[in-house]
Design a protein around this motif. Structure first.
Motif, PDB file in Angstrom:
ATOM      1  N   LEU A  64       0.848  -1.185   0.000  1.00 42.30           N
ATOM      2  CA  LEU A  64       0.000   0.000   0.000  1.00 42.30           C
ATOM      3  C   LEU A  64       0.879   1.229   0.000  1.00 42.30           C
ATOM      4  O   LEU A  64       1.827   1.317   0.761  1.00 42.30           O
ATOM      5  CB  LEU A  64      -0.906  -0.020   1.224  1.00 42.30           C
ATOM      6  CG  LEU A  64      -1.775  -1.277   1.334  1.00 42.30           C
ATOM      7  CD1 LEU A  64      -2.527  -1.282   2.649  1.00 42.30           C
ATOM      8  CD2 LEU A  64      -2.728  -1.374   0.184  1.00 42.30           C
ATOM      9  N   THR A 107      -8.218   3.172  -3.926  1.00 39.23           N
ATOM     10  CA  THR A 107      -8.380   1.726  -4.038  1.00 39.23           C
ATOM     11  C   THR A 107      -9.858   1.414  -4.294  1.00 39.23           C
ATOM     12  O   THR A 107     -10.695   2.322  -4.301  1.00 39.23           O
ATOM     13  CB  THR A 107      -7.924   1.002  -2.749  1.00 39.23           C
ATOM     14  OG1 THR A 107      -8.907   1.163  -1.733  1.00 39.23           O
ATOM     15  CG2 THR A 107      -6.574   1.524  -2.269  1.00 39.23           C
ATOM     16  N   ASP A 124      -2.886   1.565  -3.957  1.00 35.42           N
ATOM     17  CA  ASP A 124      -2.166   0.303  -3.804  1.00 35.42           C
ATOM     18  C   ASP A 124      -1.488  -0.033  -5.116  1.00 35.42           C
ATOM     19  O   ASP A 124      -1.996   0.259  -6.181  1.00 35.42           O
ATOM     20  CB  ASP A 124      -3.059  -0.834  -3.320  1.00 35.42           C
ATOM     21  CG  ASP A 124      -4.281  -1.087  -4.179  1.00 35.42           C
ATOM     22  OD1 ASP A 124      -5.069  -1.945  -3.799  1.00 35.42           O
ATOM     23  OD2 ASP A 124      -4.466  -0.420  -5.222  1.00 35.42           O
TER      24      ASP A 124
END
Length: 148
Positions: free
Chosen positions: A4, A29, A132
């Motif tokens: 991440l 995300t 991410d």
């Protein structure tokens, strides 16, 4: 599991409407993310959370011009269990919280979490983007760059 990463930048202030000053977090995300923030207030250190930010959306954590230069952020992916964290230990709780002080977290009935520091350069507005990316050779997550 993907690493991440955080992308950081100054909020775009080039709009037809009046400029807003605030601290925003955008979740790039596809998963629900829980976010906590830490900052120094007149009375001392404060941590608060949880803001729940749906995938591909943003939330304002602090409204109005920023009063501190440094802010601290911690976030967890509610679906995959990953986290965006850093080396600065502060207190968090399982449910919604606003905690005064950052010492003796466990002794006071809280958990300790590592927050990432953001130097806003005393800007009135700031934005952090949670993203991410696939892991590349075990390299640590990079904080990104500032942009206007």
């Amino acid at each position: 599991m993907p690493v991440l990463t955080l992308a950081v930048g100054l909020s775009a202030m080039v709009m037809a409407s009046p400029a807003r000053a605030d601290f925003r977090v955008c979740n790039a995300t596809q998963n629900l993310v829980g976010v906590g923030i830490g900052y120094r207030a007149k009375a001392g250190w404060i941590t608060e959370g949880w803001w729940h930010i749906e995938g591909s959306s943003c939330k304002t954590l602090i409204e109005g011009p920023l009063s501190s230069r440094f802010y601290y952020l911690y976030a967890e992916d509610a679906e995959r269990g990953g986290r965006w964290d850093g080396p600065i230990n502060m207190c968090v709780a399982e449910k919604e919280f606003k905690i005064a002080g950052v010492t003796d977290c466990v002794a006071r009935g809280f958990q300790r979490a590592g927050f990432q520091e953001y130097d806003t350069g005393e800007q009135a507005s700031w934005m952090v983007q949670l993203t991410d990316e696939p892991a590349t050779g075990g390299a640590p997550a990079a904080p990104g760059t500032n942009s206007q």
